[in-house]
Motif scaffolding. Sequence first.
Motif, PDB file in Angstrom:
ATOM      1  N   ARG A  22      11.822   2.392  61.989  1.00 35.70           N
ATOM      2  CA  ARG A  22      11.131   2.027  60.751  1.00 35.70           C
ATOM      3  C   ARG A  22      11.642   2.842  59.561  1.00 35.70           C
ATOM      4  O   ARG A  22      11.672   2.362  58.435  1.00 35.70           O
ATOM      5  N   GLY A  59      12.426  -1.818  56.299  1.00 35.76           N
ATOM      6  CA  GLY A  59      12.164  -2.417  57.597  1.00 35.76           C
ATOM      7  C   GLY A  59      10.914  -3.267  57.555  1.00 35.76           C
ATOM      8  O   GLY A  59      10.154  -3.241  56.587  1.00 35.76           O
ATOM      9  N   THR A 111       7.582  -5.600  54.055  1.00 36.24           N
ATOM     10  CA  THR A 111       8.560  -4.568  54.385  1.00 36.24           C
ATOM     11  C   THR A 111       8.017  -3.191  54.037  1.00 36.24           C
ATOM     12  O   THR A 111       7.143  -3.041  53.182  1.00 36.24           O
ATOM     13  N   THR A 112       8.569  -2.181  54.700  1.00 37.14           N
ATOM     14  CA  THR A 112       8.189  -0.803  54.410  1.00 37.14           C
ATOM     15  C   THR A 112       9.048  -0.278  53.266  1.00 37.14           C
ATOM     16  O   THR A 112       9.978  -0.950  52.802  1.00 37.14           O
ATOM     17  N   SER A 140       7.139  -4.457  58.105  1.00 40.04           N
ATOM     18  CA  SER A 140       5.866  -3.760  58.226  1.00 40.04           C
ATOM     19  C   SER A 140       5.170  -4.199  59.510  1.00 40.04           C
ATOM     20  O   SER A 140       5.558  -5.184  60.143  1.00 40.04           O
ATOM     21  N   VAL A 166      11.098  -6.175  66.355  1.00 38.19           N
ATOM     22  CA  VAL A 166      11.550  -5.548  65.111  1.00 38.19           C
ATOM     23  C   VAL A 166      13.043  -5.764  64.927  1.00 38.19           C
ATOM     24  O   VAL A 166      13.515  -6.087  63.825  1.00 38.19           O
ATOM     25  N   SER A 226      10.509   4.045  67.780  1.00 42.74           N
ATOM     26  CA  SER A 226       9.880   3.099  66.853  1.00 42.74           C
ATOM     27  C   SER A 226       9.762   3.701  65.459  1.00 42.74           C
ATOM     28  O   SER A 226      10.016   3.042  64.448  1.00 42.74           O
TER      29      SER A 226
END
Length: 306
Positions: free
Chosen positions: A165, A47, A42-43, A49, A226, A161
């Motif tokens: 994210r 969200g 995950t970021t 990665s 995603v 996008s």
Amino acid sequence: MIIGLVTAVAASACYGTGSVLQAVGSRRSAREEAAKGATTSTTEHGGPSLSSTAKAAVTWEFILGSVLDLVGFGLGALAARLLPLFLSQTIISANLVITAVLSIKLLGIRLKQLEWASIGVLCSALVLLAVSAGPEGGHHASMAFHWGLLIITTVLLAGGSLLVRRMGSKGAIVAGLLSGLGFGGLGVGVRILNGLDPFQLGTLLSDPALYAVLVGGLGGMYVHTVALQIGSVNGATAALVVGETVLPGVVGVLWLGDSSKAGLGWLGVVGFLLAVVSAVGVAYFGQGDHGALSEASAEHPELAHK
């Protein structure tokens, strides 16, 4: 007209089945990463990665779902050439029904009564559209329109996008909508492609609409992946339905000459609005499906193997 309708229905079946298989693969990959104690899945915003999305895309379920998407793409492209866009795209968007039904079996999701009601309204709306639809309009647009389609599709998917994210786990519906806009741009691009009739390879390769089709298709698939990783499969697919239905439908009527049968324009408008509203209803009422599935998987590990 009949061939176009059959083609659109077949495309819808491919897309609906493909979405659920992709969701199965995405979630299985996420569970495996979590079991390994991976910290890069995950970021910082919560969200998925890029690496986690790539790993989800190589599961066998996701690959099979992607193959079905490619078949659906070909069938949908043909339908976009044979039917008015507001009809072809709305029929294709009925994959929401297939997605919802299959998600019960493959994802262990229980649909709420309001979700079923919304799906029923969507089916009714499709009948109204089919009854009211007239012949498709033209296949030609100015070169400025072709370039505009490419630029708008690229900006929407690239900028969207990045936005998704940053939104992290709250971005599923936005991601679904963006993927729908990408697929909608794809439908418009296929409709106006130069060099198809008669076939001229040089003309086709020099047409910006061809690259709008590629950007819309590939970018839409990525953003949809995603969305499936971070949110409800039914909610994300419903948001996709809105994007891929509204944009082509409006463009087809305003710029490409699509129309309804004489005296039935009002019926087409009602059907179109009902289709969009019902899809929004599924997205809204199904927002809790992802969380419910996660809890169910924790309590019943057998779901993790589906």
